[in-house]
Design an enzyme around this catalytic site. Structure first.
Site, mmCIF file in Angstrom:
data_model
loop_
_atom_site.group_PDB
_atom_site.id
_atom_site.type_symbol
_atom_site.label_atom_id
_atom_site.label_comp_id
_atom_site.label_asym_id
_atom_site.label_seq_id
_atom_site.Cartn_x
_atom_site.Cartn_y
_atom_site.Cartn_z
ATOM 1 N N GLY A 1 51.609 103.331 -48.398
ATOM 2 C CA GLY A 1 53.001 103.485 -47.938
ATOM 3 C C GLY A 1 53.449 104.932 -47.949
ATOM 4 O O GLY A 1 53.097 105.700 -48.835
ATOM 5 N N GLN B 1 57.276 110.409 -41.070
ATOM 6 C CA GLN B 1 57.890 109.947 -42.319
ATOM 7 C C GLN B 1 57.982 111.084 -43.331
ATOM 8 O O GLN B 1 58.995 111.249 -44.019
ATOM 9 C CB GLN B 1 57.069 108.804 -42.918
ATOM 10 C CG GLN B 1 57.211 107.506 -42.186
ATOM 11 C CD GLN B 1 58.481 106.788 -42.590
ATOM 12 O OE1 GLN B 1 59.531 107.400 -42.780
ATOM 13 N NE2 GLN B 1 58.403 105.487 -42.728
ATOM 14 N N GLU C 1 58.796 106.798 -48.716
ATOM 15 C CA GLU C 1 59.707 107.472 -49.646
ATOM 16 C C GLU C 1 59.108 108.697 -50.311
ATOM 17 O O GLU C 1 59.841 109.597 -50.737
ATOM 18 C CB GLU C 1 60.193 106.489 -50.730
ATOM 19 C CG GLU C 1 60.302 105.101 -50.152
ATOM 20 C CD GLU C 1 61.436 104.232 -50.634
ATOM 21 O OE1 GLU C 1 62.422 104.722 -51.182
ATOM 22 O OE2 GLU C 1 61.299 103.018 -50.429
ATOM 23 N N LEU D 1 47.858 104.747 -41.276
ATOM 24 C CA LEU D 1 47.727 103.805 -40.159
ATOM 25 C C LEU D 1 47.948 104.470 -38.810
ATOM 26 O O LEU D 1 47.409 104.035 -37.795
ATOM 27 C CB LEU D 1 48.732 102.658 -40.323
ATOM 28 C CG LEU D 1 48.435 101.700 -41.478
ATOM 29 C CD1 LEU D 1 49.625 100.780 -41.718
ATOM 30 C CD2 LEU D 1 47.187 100.870 -41.191
ATOM 31 N N ARG E 1 45.187 104.729 -46.863
ATOM 32 C CA ARG E 1 44.878 104.801 -45.442
ATOM 33 C C ARG E 1 46.134 105.161 -44.633
ATOM 34 O O ARG E 1 47.208 104.605 -44.861
ATOM 35 C CB ARG E 1 44.345 103.454 -44.956
ATOM 36 C CG ARG E 1 43.835 103.513 -43.515
ATOM 37 C CD ARG E 1 43.799 102.145 -42.892
ATOM 38 N NE ARG E 1 42.740 101.307 -43.434
ATOM 39 C CZ ARG E 1 41.518 101.238 -42.898
ATOM 40 N NH1 ARG E 1 41.198 101.943 -41.853
ATOM 41 N NH2 ARG E 1 40.630 100.440 -43.432
HETATM 42 MO MO1 MOS Z 1 64.151 102.380 -50.081
HETATM 43 S S1 MOS Z 1 65.594 103.491 -51.048
HETATM 44 O O1 MOS Z 1 63.756 101.292 -51.353
HETATM 45 O O2 MOS Z 1 64.992 101.651 -48.753
#
Ligand code: MOS
Length: 701
Positions: free
Chosen positions: A664, A600, A667, A592, A590
């Site tokens: 998430g 990001q 990254e 958000l 999802r």
């Molecule tokens: Mo991320 S490199 O786990 O802040």
């Protein structure tokens, strides 16, 4: 707030502006170095100018007499800390800060002292007047000749050094086509806009730290341990952090040194690292040397995949860059092996840096897959689809969700991949060689225990408190959205408080866990609040909750996936590489807030461009000195280096990952980018660059 009132927006996922945006652009958002404590003194680090040896003597007599200088802490006079904290050995993955408890020098640039003065300028002015005599030893600075760590100290993320399934040798023997190459990634250093800093204030044996951090509870725990205090006696405050990217995940030396300085000075002390101090004392990305061997049948089916990664660590710690972890689960090959080795160098300890392991590792494996596609005469997307893993190949578990096939299709369509001619150097625009490359992106979806409280106030506003931190990702915003969504109220009726260790504990904002973990706690707190309100006839009420991941974590393998398609233009005479456009598609569960999530990914892609093209920390091979320890010489992408970044998310409903279905996005955006660019450079030029960054001389070689 936004031009359009937030009250007109309601849905979870809506691309609303950051609720803290106005505070940030008006300068009202208070960062750690901006707390105007009375009688505040200022501290700067004194750092070593040798890479290995001992501090024999520090002559600070002249410096101590300079205007405004309060004290100079050295290994000879610094307060002694309880033994336990200072002498913990270099266990795997254990952070070992240097705290002036001994005279040992482990790298050039290591903190070996602290100047405390009434102003920052007075503290800086004292530095050149401090004269240090050393016993110098020969430093380990060359990965090719430095000794390897004993195997039992090599524990990638606490796991095993060696992983195997099936029989790789057999698989390679059976292969019709093999690719076996070495890929390297250099030392890099985190460069958040806000440098690390701590302001420390003692009240008796109670300590308050205003801290730039990704993990207030990590800082509390480590600093309490260093001083032998109960954790409740250390209060850590962090309302805004100007980027961290892994380097602020756990404490380094400066937090404890600031608190020691405040004890010595008997007044609050602020210690701000200079940009140069970001190179060494605060982590960085390890160098990796990745040997990858692939075997495939004529139709492209992988018969074997071997990924052997050697990375550097410091002489203080045994940090392993997990470069082979993504290779374990990306492709459905029956025969796999990976190994890790560590080389100890006299450099600052490496640590997590955005997508640690996956960013470096996907450069290796996704470059190798491109080489294999070329060797087979196969389309790079088709090769990946041929080896699509319908379950996690590392352990056979089903995915909690996976939309990678949809990602490939969507990005290929948006990019116009169908018009690609496969032969290298076959596409041109005027004198520019045009190259189209792609790669796979992936990152684990982790959920950790977290807590939150929710209170309905008499005026109809809701207060949510949760001990997380805002490191620039949009945490204030998405947490407010989650609560507003559950309670059916506008986002601007939710007040979100975070960043103080008195609040319910949540994980550090590392490993892309915050939206999933803290989001789950906020979701549950808001849900409980709503239930209680219904029972209560709408009276003001407060609830508190702590959530932890359920058994699904064992039953399913949880990862985000995506893909990165890149166009490069290469000047055939000069080797200049331009990156006019990148198209991404990700399945992250999802979303958000479509706006902060998109930001990001854009941030990750920009960093991926830096990783591919410019980022590299240079260490002088004789002195171990960090050569390019500033933003003039350490090159991160600027606007002119970045073209269009076209970000797409596929709709993905994950009923298993956590109650809010969030995987998430912190990254995954950087993963695959460097390989996608290197693959595009190969397609443009026929030149395969296996060593990052892709410098002009490597393109022209
Ligand atoms: Mo991320 S490199 O786990 O802040």
């Amino acid at each position: 707030m936004s031009a359009e009132p937030l009250a007109t927006k309601k849905g979870l996922g809506d691309p609303i502006d950051r609720v803290d945006g106005r505070l940030k652009v008006t300068g009202a958002a208070r960062y750690a170095a901006e707390y105007p404590l009375p009688n505040l003194a200022h501290a700067v680090l004194v750092t070593s100018t040798i890479a290995k040896g001992r501090v024999l003597q520090v002559d600070a007599t002249r410096a101590e007499r300079l205007p405004g200088v309060i004290a100079i802490m050295t290994p000879m006079n610094a307060p002694r800390l309880p033994k336990k904290a200072a002498s913990e050995g270099a266990r795997p993955a254990m952070r070992v800060p240097t705290l002036l408890q001994d005279d040992q020098v482990h790298y050039n640039g290591q903190p070996i002292g602290v100047v405390i003065a009434d102003t920052f300028e007075h503290a800086m002015a004292a530095l050149p007047e401090i004269h240090v005599r050393y016993v110098t030893e020969t430093a380990l600075l060359d990965m090719a000749t430095a000794p390897r760590n004993p195997p039992d100290t090599v524990r990638p993320l606490g796991g095993n050094r060696v992983t195997t399934r099936g029989d790789v040798e057999r698989g390679l023997a059976d292969a019709a086509v093999r690719v076996s190459e070495t890929y390297t990634t250099p030392l890099e250093n985190h460069n958040p806009m806000e440098v690390h800093n701590t302001t420390a204030a003692w009240d008796g044996d109670r300590l308050t730290l205003y801290e730039s951090t990704q993990g207030i509870f990590n800082v509390r725990g480590s600093v309490a341990q260093a001083f032998g205090l109960a954790p409740e006696n250390v209060r850590v405050v962090s309302h805004f952090t100007g980027g961290g990217f892994g380097s602020k995940g756990g404490p380094w030396s400066h937090e404890v040194l600031a608190a020691m300085a405040a004890k010595v000075a008997r007044r609050p002390v602020k210690l701000v690292l200079t940009r140069r101090h970001m190179f060494g004392p605060a982590g960085g990305r390890a160098r990796t040397i990745q040997r990858i061997t692939l075997g495939a049948a004529r139709d492209g089916a992988l018969t074997a995949l071997r990924h052997d990664s050697t990375s550097n660590t410091s002489t203080l710690e045994n940090f392993v860059e997990g470069a082979a972890t993504a290779s374990r689960m990306l492709y459905a090959t029956p025969n796999f092996s990976s190994t890790y080795d560590l080389v100890r160098l006299n450099v600052g300890s490496p640590t997590f840096m955005r997508a640690p392991g996956e960013s470096t590792g996907t450069f290796g494996i996704e470059s190798a897959m491109d080489e294999l596609a070329h060797a087979l005469g196969m389309d790079p997307v088709a090769l990946r689809l041929k080896n699509y893993a319908e379950r996690d190949p590392s352990d056979g578990r089903p995915w909690s969700s996976k939309s990678l096939r949809e990602c490939y299709a969507l990005a290929a369509e948006k990019f116009g991949w169908g018009a690609r001619t496969p032969e290298p150097r076959s596409m041109r625009d005027g004198r520019w060689l045009v190259g189209w490359g792609m790669a796979t992106a992936t990152y684990p979806a982790r959920t950790q225990p977290a807590g939150a409280t929710a209170r309905m106030n008499a005026d109809g506003t809701v207060l949510i408190r949760t001990g997380t931190q805002e490191i620039g990702c949009g945490t204030y915003t998405v947490m407010s959205q989650i609560a507003a969504d559950v309670l059916g109220i506008p986002v601007d009726r939710v007040h979100l408080e975070l960043g103080v260790t008195d609040m319910p504990e949540t994980p550090a904002s590392t490993g892309s866990v915050t939206a999933a973990s803290t989001g789950t706690a906020v979701h549950e707190a808001a849900t409980l609040l709503q239930r209680r309100l219904a029972e209560n006839g709408g009276q003001p009420v407060e609830v508190s909750t702590s959530t932890r991941p359920g058994p699904e974590q064992q039953h399913y393998s949880m990862h985000s996936f995506g893909t990165v398609f890149t166009e490069v233009r290469v000047d055939p005479e000069l080797g200049i590489v331009r990156i006019p456009r990148v198209v991404t598609a990700h399945g992250v569960g999802r979303v958000l807030n479509e706006k902060t999530a998109r930001s990001q990914i854009i941030g990750g892609v920009v960093w991926g461009i830096g990783m591919a093209m410019t980022e590299e920390t240079h260490i002088d091979p004789h002195t171990g000195r960090y050569i390019n320890a500033d933003l003039a010489e350490y090159h991160v992408p600027v606007n002119a280096d970045v073209g269009t970044i076209d970000v797409h998310f596929v709709d993905e409903h994950d009923p298993h990952v956590n109650p809010i279905g969030v995987k998430g996005v912190g990254e995954i955006g950087i993963t695959g980018v460097a390989a996608s660019i290197a693959n595009a450079v190969f397609h443009a030029t026929g030149k395969r660059v296996r060593d990052l960054p892709i410098r002009i001389e490597r393109v022209m070689a």
